[in-house]
Design a protein around this motif. Structure first.
Motif, mmCIF file in Angstrom:
data_model
loop_
_atom_site.group_PDB
_atom_site.id
_atom_site.type_symbol
_atom_site.label_atom_id
_atom_site.label_comp_id
_atom_site.label_asym_id
_atom_site.label_seq_id
_atom_site.Cartn_x
_atom_site.Cartn_y
_atom_site.Cartn_z
ATOM 1 N N GLU A 44 4.329 0.221 -4.840
ATOM 2 C CA GLU A 44 4.642 1.657 -4.720
ATOM 3 C C GLU A 44 3.356 2.481 -4.658
ATOM 4 O O GLU A 44 3.244 3.406 -3.862
ATOM 5 C CB GLU A 44 5.499 2.104 -5.908
ATOM 6 N N ASP A 45 2.389 2.128 -5.494
ATOM 7 C CA ASP A 45 1.091 2.814 -5.461
ATOM 8 C C ASP A 45 0.417 2.626 -4.100
ATOM 9 O O ASP A 45 -0.143 3.565 -3.541
ATOM 10 C CB ASP A 45 0.158 2.274 -6.552
ATOM 11 N N LYS A 61 1.982 4.757 -1.422
ATOM 12 C CA LYS A 61 1.512 6.141 -1.508
ATOM 13 C C LYS A 61 0.136 6.277 -0.852
ATOM 14 O O LYS A 61 -0.115 7.210 -0.096
ATOM 15 C CB LYS A 61 1.450 6.588 -2.968
ATOM 16 N N GLU A 62 -0.751 5.331 -1.149
ATOM 17 C CA GLU A 62 -2.085 5.356 -0.544
ATOM 18 C C GLU A 62 -2.001 5.207 0.969
ATOM 19 O O GLU A 62 -2.713 5.873 1.711
ATOM 20 C CB GLU A 62 -2.966 4.243 -1.138
ATOM 21 N N TYR A 84 -2.635 -2.513 -8.900
ATOM 22 C CA TYR A 84 -1.789 -1.429 -8.411
ATOM 23 C C TYR A 84 -0.493 -2.019 -7.847
ATOM 24 O O TYR A 84 -0.496 -3.097 -7.262
ATOM 25 C CB TYR A 84 -2.505 -0.622 -7.327
ATOM 26 N N THR A 85 0.600 -1.311 -8.039
ATOM 27 C CA THR A 85 1.903 -1.774 -7.578
ATOM 28 C C THR A 85 2.058 -1.519 -6.075
ATOM 29 O O THR A 85 1.292 -0.767 -5.479
ATOM 30 C CB THR A 85 3.037 -1.040 -8.311
ATOM 31 N N LEU A 89 -7.514 -2.012 -4.611
ATOM 32 C CA LEU A 89 -6.449 -1.483 -5.464
ATOM 33 C C LEU A 89 -5.506 -2.603 -5.908
ATOM 34 O O LEU A 89 -5.124 -2.670 -7.075
ATOM 35 C CB LEU A 89 -5.652 -0.398 -4.729
#
Length: 89
Positions: free
Chosen positions: A34-35, A38-39, A31-32, A26
């Motif tokens: 923040e992403d 979340k994961e 992907y940031t 990711l």
């Protein structure tokens, strides 16, 4: 440590390594943080289900793998054939 406990720990290690590989992929895709958080939250929730169980249930394992973007397929391997017993979507 009992053979059962050793096997459970090995499974947990393999799942954690799978998740780390997923997070690395990711990140390489842009992907940031923040992403990724979340994961990680999704992973921790699913991993908690697995970690608290005496035996890993297929439904919990399926949710975990699905949260990582994969799917679970249960296959019986025999010397002369392979039979798909279940595919979890």
């Amino acid at each position: 440590m009992t053979p059962e406990r050793r096997a459970k720990n090995e499974t947990r290690v393999q799942l954690a390594l799978l998740h780390l590989t997923f997070l690395e992929q990711l990140k390489s895709l842009g992907y940031t943080d923040e992403d990724l958080e979340k994961e990680l939250s999704t992973f921790e929730s699913a991993f908690s289900d697995l970690d608290n169980a005496e035996d890993i249930q297929l439904s919990a394992l399926s949710r975990y793998i699905h949260a990582l973007g994969g799917s679970l397929k249960l296959v019986a391997n025999f010397p002369d054939q392979e039979i798909v017993l279940a595919q979890f979507e």
